[in-house]
Design a protein around this motif. Structure first.
Motif, short mmCIF file in Angstrom:
data_model
loop_
_atom_site.label_atom_id
_atom_site.label_comp_id
_atom_site.label_asym_id
_atom_site.label_seq_id
_atom_site.Cartn_x
_atom_site.Cartn_y
_atom_site.Cartn_z
N TYR A 141 0.90 -1.23 0.09
CA TYR A 141 -0.74 -0.06 0.08
C TYR A 141 0.43 1.76 -0.20
O TYR A 141 0.43 2.41 -0.06
CB TYR A 141 -0.55 0.23 1.49
CG TYR A 141 -1.39 -1.11 1.00
CD1 TYR A 141 -2.44 -1.29 -0.09
CD2 TYR A 141 -1.48 -2.52 2.21
CE1 TYR A 141 -4.03 -2.37 0.37
CE2 TYR A 141 -2.76 -2.94 2.59
CZ TYR A 141 -3.13 -3.44 1.04
OH TYR A 141 -4.18 -4.14 1.33
N ASP A 143 -3.44 4.20 -3.68
CA ASP A 143 -4.18 2.86 -3.44
C ASP A 143 -2.91 2.32 -3.11
O ASP A 143 -2.39 1.83 -1.50
CB ASP A 143 -4.62 2.91 -4.05
CG ASP A 143 -6.15 3.52 -3.78
OD1 ASP A 143 -6.71 4.35 -2.92
OD2 ASP A 143 -6.95 3.75 -4.40
N TYR A 144 -2.23 1.96 -3.70
CA TYR A 144 -1.02 0.98 -3.72
C TYR A 144 1.11 1.64 -3.77
O TYR A 144 0.65 2.17 -4.91
CB TYR A 144 -1.41 0.04 -4.90
CG TYR A 144 -2.53 -0.55 -4.85
CD1 TYR A 144 -2.72 -1.88 -3.63
CD2 TYR A 144 -3.95 -0.72 -5.57
CE1 TYR A 144 -3.79 -2.68 -3.51
CE2 TYR A 144 -5.18 -0.81 -5.53
CZ TYR A 144 -5.17 -2.48 -4.44
OH TYR A 144 -5.93 -2.72 -4.35
#
Ligand SMILES: Nc1ncnc2c1ncn2[C@@H]1O[C@H](COP(=O)(O)OP(=O)(O)OP(=O)(O)O)[C@@H](O)[C@H]1O
Ligand SMILES: [Mg+2]
Lengths: 370, 306, 422
Positions: free
Chosen positions: B70, B78-79
């Motif tokens: 994350y 988001d990642y």
């Protein structure tokens, strides 16, 4: 050297996992004897020898050398020297270094070692070959070097594991006499392992016959040959004709056997089984080929056997007659060649005669496979 | 004392047996197993300054693994797109390097294994010599060749194929060439060892039956050489996925190798737990991949290293 | 062409490509050690020089790196050969049910990425260090110790493989025979097993040293205060490369080839001796071995001698040869090239100016003859022209070279000037 050091095995058991390699062996080997273990391949001979030399701990029982229990004493502390089945000469050491390895261990000087090596090389009839490598020797020479190496350690007991098996027939016979001579000269105890009964009989004072981990019989060569105590011993040592049957009558040390094919036959009960064999027991009767002779055809009696001749052969010193026998096995008769005339009996019935003292009865049991 | 140990000491003597056992235990437990376990343990801990280690804050956490997926907390994405991309690219590239090496080395391994003659020794020597030379220097050699004024660019520009030098480094050509180069030997030797023991008569027999050469390889040689091939592929894959020198020297400035991320965590960010977590991810993924492929092709672990 | 021929040709082409890929980079790298430019390159070839070797030996960090590498190498050889030998012996005796697991464990370090080994070593010993309450300068956090430990983890596996191969041919009854003759286990090990294992132990030792010497991935995490040669090289290569590294590489290549040939010659010699021994009787042995000599039928030995002579020649000429002239020449050419560019630029400017002035009404036409003179500088690269251009270069240099030629300071050293004057 005086009486020498004896070796005793007491209730010796050796197991590998669940497999029993040696079962309850009890042997007393007198000091200065030439003692042989005789048995077919895989019967546990090497295993016993390894227990004596200390490479294996007995699962049960004891090994005594000179009356001392060897429990917990390593191979390098035992007064034994082993000649390995594959000889195990050190490939990177010269012959003289091989021979005097035990002296090197004790810190002897190179000069001393050379001197001793030369003496031993003379003894094994390899003078001047000390600087070769083992790989440059012939089989018989390696053999002798291995013996010299073991003797150099001045053991009380020399253990030999089929040392002659790799040699050709001629050399083997020559080495037999040589080994026996060496043994008599140094006067120490030899424990010899072999599956060759000729070797065992010619060299040994005493022989133990082994079968699948069990010692069947112990005795000198004559006893083993003439008075076997089991069917295995009778069939493994030397050639023997077997007659199967049941004990029908016991007369002192002799018995009548009602055989499957040849009617009722008379024989002597082997010493170990006297008083043990009962009427009605399954039994086997053994007669050596040379103990059978031709009788006038049609003679009847409890020491006569009639049979049909299958074939004959001439072996030089003997004529051999093969007749149909019991359980697929032929009966062999050897008649010494004394220059007499000899008729061809092939296909004819003949009558064989034997002396009751030469026919031995033992309880029925496993035969040695050819 | 258990039977095995007793027999062991009987056979080796107390002194030699103890030395032997001590060395083996030190190696297996002290150098192989415990360090890996301790790294695993470490990867689940927060990055603390030394005085606080073992203190109340030193609790197990999944933070370091979460970070790989994350990204930093409160980050814009988001990642962790950057690191994940690097990870993915590393694995794919390692697979490609492995396949390239296999295709490139199989013929020579076969040739060396099945040809007799004096020149084979010379070839073998020529194969081995480069591997006695420092890994860094081998990468350096390729950098010289692929540099802006290197041999390739001189040739390409000189012959008029390109009018400006091609940037092999930025385009990762140098990196792949370097990775392939680094592990050629590790691919050749296992395959060679197996093929050498293949009875040439089998090939002759197949040829007698009229099989074309590619079918002989497909049906006879390759199945026979499978342990060697899998051993070679495993080693090349693991080593290229875990390579550090080649990417550092030959990699373009914008494209990182996953090991470089680990290196950065350790040396630049001083975040050991994070680096350990990344190392664990790399190790576990590689092992799983290798095991999966080995299962797929039905080869044993025991064949590795033969 | 028949297909057989095609196959044969393609095999040779493939082999050529293969070995070009394998050896080409090393050859090119070695060659760059002898070219004078400051960036390692083979083209354009400027001057043969041996200066980069000098530069190498003046580099403190490299020398220190070599020293550290040797220290680490010795430690690693001792550790990994003894662990590898113990591991191999254990493999031959271990309880059969455990054998597969055990083998997997001791072979695993070969497959674990070096980076992971380095990290785990670092983390583990750091923890032990802390558990024992030792400081940051304790033995356990010493770079030398950590590097040796970390490298030995996997190098021992390589050693184990080498040793197991030989051990499988060892007849365990030899050890038993020694014991039976009264040797202790230690004596049997030393006098019987070790001599047999010696060739394999020697190869394992060499292998371990080389593997240690070239290791980067593990060492880079553990080296601490002891940067090895590889670490130093990596630093240099990552932040700017010079032909001094090529020089080092060349020496390593040469040494490698040298030892490979020595080894090969030795093997061949032994084979020849063995052959001679086989058909010789004891008496003629001594004579026969020496008569065939060291060289006959031994190509490796011949190659070795050629290599030695080559090295001697190179070193000899390196002593006598000075590349200064050539370097100065090339630099002169470069300077002239720069000069020409500048002149062209001026030319251009002058032209522009002339056009301008023509347009403006024709002042300052004086500067035009000079450019037309300089247009002949295209032939500057022919050696003969150097002398001719002498005067021109002489007065141009001080004025114009300023910023442009700053990299070539030694153009102005006495030698260079002398050369120009000749
Ligand atoms: N270390 C061992 N582990 C398990 N079984 C063993 C071991 N050593 C021997 N055996 C088994 O014990 C039996 C006896 O073996 P041993 O070596 O004593 O035979 P042998 O009589 O010497 O035979 P040969 O004449 O062929 O040498 C064999 O069946 C063998 O398989
Ligand atoms: Mg045996």
């Amino acid at each position: 050297m005086s009486a020498g050091v004896g070796v005793d095995l007491e209730n010796l058991w050796i197991r590998f996992g669940d497999f029993v390699a040696v079962r309850d062996a009890n042997v007393n080997i007198k000091g200065g004897d030439f003692f042989s273990f005789l048995g077919p391949s895989g019967c546990g001979k090497t295993t016993i020898l390894r227990a004596v030399s200390g490479f294996l701990d007995p699962s049960e029982g004891n090994v005594l050398i000179g009356g001392n229990n060897m429990q917990g004493i390593g191979p390098n502390k035992r007064p034994t020297a082993l000649i390995f089945q594959n000889l195990a000469l050190f490939p990177l050491m010269k012959v003289w270094e091989n021979i005097t390895f035990s002296m090197e261990i004790q810190g002897a000087s190179a000069r001393e070692r050379r001197k001793r090596a030369d003496e031993l090389l003379d003894m094994i009839a390899l003078p001047g070959q000390g600087d070769k490598l083992p790989s440059e020797l012939s089989g018989g020479q390696k053999q002798r070097v291995a013996i010299a190496r073991a003797l150099c350690a001045e053991p009380d007991v020399l253990l030999l594991d089929e040392p002659l098996s790799a040699l050709d027939l001629k050399l083997r016979q020559h080495m037999r006499t040589e080994l026996r001579e060496i043994q008599q000269r140094v006067g120490i105890t030899f424990i010899y392992i072999t599956h060759d009964q000729g070797e065992a009989l010619t060299m040994s004072d005493d022989i133990a016959v082994m079968r699948a981990g069990v010692i069947d019989q112990i005795g000198d060569g004559k006893t083993i040959y003439n008075d076997p105590s089991t069917a295995f011993a009778a069939s493994f040592v030397g050639e023997n004709n077997v007659f199967r049957g049941k004990v029908s009558k016991i007369i002192g040390n002799e018995a009548l056997i009602s055989t499957n094919r040849s009617g009722e036959l008379h024989a002597r009960i082997s010493t170990a089984n006297q008083g043990k064999l009962q009427v009605g027991d399954d039994a086997m009767m053994f007669i050596r080929p040379e103990a059978l002779s031709l009788a006038p055809t049609g003679t009847q009696g409890d020491h006569y056997v009639t049979a049909q001749v299958n074939h004959e052969e001439f072996e030089g010193n003997t004529y051999n007659i093969f007749t149909e026998g019991d359980g697929g096995k032929e009966i062999k008769i050897s008649i010494p060649n004394l220059g007499q005339s000899f008729d061809d009996h092939t296909g004819q019935p003949i009558t064989l005669e034997y002396d009751v003292s030469n026919a031995v009865v033992v309880p029925a049991g496993e035969l040695a496979s050819e | 004392m258990p039977g095995f140990l007793k027999e062991f000491f009987n056979r080796n003597g107390t002194l030699m047996g103890s030395i032997m056992l001590g060395l083996v235990l030190f190696w297996v437990i002290g150098l192989i197993i415990l360090p890996q376990l301790s790294m695993l343990d470490f990867s689940f801990r927060p990055n603390l300054p030394p005085p606080e280690i073992g203190g109340p804050k030193d609790v197990y956490t999944l933070e370091n693994y979460k970070y790989l997926i994350y990204g930093p907390e409160g980050g814009s994405q988001d990642y962790n797109a950057v690191d994940l991309a690097v990870f993915y690219r590393t694995l794919v590239a390692a697979v490609l390097v492995t396949l390239f090496n296999l295709a490139f080395c199989y013929p020579i391994a076969y040739y060396l294994g099945q040809t007799k003659g004096n020149h084979i020794r010379i070839f073998a020597l020529m194969l081995i010599i480069p591997y006695w030379i420092n890994e860094i220097l081998r990468a350096f050699a390729l950098r010289i060749i692929f540099g802006e004024t290197g041999v390739f660019n001189t040739l390409l520009v000189g012959s008029g194929i390109f009018d400006t030098p091609f940037d092999f480094i930025r385009n990762d050509v140098a990196l792949y060439a370097g990775l392939g180069y680094a592990y050629i030997l590790l691919m050749i030797f296992p395959i060679y060892n197996v093929i050498e023991s293949l009875d040439h008569n089998q090939i002759e027999a197949a040829r007698d039956l009229g099989a074309p050469w590619w079918r002989i390889h497909w049906r006879v040689v390759i199945p026979y050489a499978k342990p060697g091939i899998s051993s070679g592929c495993t080693m090349v894959f693991m080593l290229s996925a875990g390579a550090l020198a080649a990417p550092q020297i030959l990699g373009g400035p914008s494209s990182l190798w996953f090991t470089q991320l680990i290196y950065q965590q350790f040396n630049d960010n001083s975040d050991w737990p994070q680096g350990a977590a990344y190392a664990i991810v790399l190790l576990v993924t590689c092992i799983l991949l290798v095991l999966a492929v080995m299962r797929l092709f039905k080869v044993n672990m025991g064949d590795i290293g033969k | 062409m028949n297909p057989d021929k095609i196959i044969r040709y393609s095999i040779w082409i493939y082999l050529a490509i293969f070995f070009a890929y394998l050896l080409g980079p090393l050859i090119i790298m070695s060659a760059t050690a002898f070219n004078s430019p400051g960036f390692p390159r083979m083209t354009p070839w400027e001057c043969l020089t041996f200066d980069w070797f000098g530069a190498l030996f003046r580099d403190e960090r490299i020398l220190n790196g070599i020293w550290n590498s040797v220290l680490v190498g010795i430690g690693t050889v001792i550790m990994s050969v003894s662990m590898g030998l113990a591991g191999a012996l254990m493999l031959t005796q271990i309880w059969p049910k455990l054998r597969a697991t055990y083998y997997t464990i001791i072979i695993a370090p070969i497959l674990i990425p070096g980076v992971v080994l380095g990290i785990s070593t670092l983390v583990f010993w750091d923890r032990i260090n802390r558990m024992l309450g030792l400081g940051a300068d304790s033995f356990l956090s010493n770079g030398l110790f950590l590097t040796i430990i970390g490298q030995s983890t996997f190098i021992a596996s390589y050693c184990m493989l080498v040793l197991v191969a030989r051990l499988q041919r060892y007849d365990m009854t030899l050890t038993e025979a020694a014991l039976d003759l009264g040797a202790t286990h230690a004596q049997a090990f030393r006098k019987v097993l070790m001599p047999f294992m010696f060739p394999a132990i020697a190869s394992a030792g060499v292998l371990a040293f080389l593997a240690s010497f070239e290791n980067y991935n593990t060492t880079t995490f553990t080296f601490g205060e002891y940067p090895t040669l590889t670490i130093e090289l990596a630093q240099k290569v990552r932040y700017g490369i010079t032909p001094a590294i090529s020089a080092l590489a060349f020496m390593i290549v040469a040494l490698t080839v040298f030892f490979a040939l020595v080894n090969e010659a030795n093997i061949k010699r032994k084979a020849l001796i063995a052959e001679a021994r086989k058909d010789a009787t004891v008496g003629e042995l001594a004579g026969k071995v020496e008569v065939p000599g060291f060289l006959s039928r031994n190509p490796a030995a011949i190659a070795l001698i050629v290599l030695l002579i080559g090295t001697a020649t190179v070193v000899g000429s390196a002593m006598a040869y000075s590349p200064d002239q050539c370097i100065a020449g090339v630099q002169e050419q470069k300077r002239l090239e720069t000069e020409r560019r500048i002149q062209e630029l001026r030319d251009q400017r002058a032209k522009d100016a002339a056009e301008k002035s023509q347009q403006e009404g024709g002042a300052e036409t004086q500067s035009t003859p000079k450019p037309s003179n300089n247009s002949g500088f295209g032939s500057v690269f022919a050696p003969g022209t150097l002398e001719g251009s002498d005067s021109d270069a002489g007065d141009a240099a001080p004025t114009d070279s300023g910023g442009n030629n700053s990299g070539f300071g030694n153009v102005f050293d006495p030698n260079a000037l002398q050369n120009d004057d000749n």
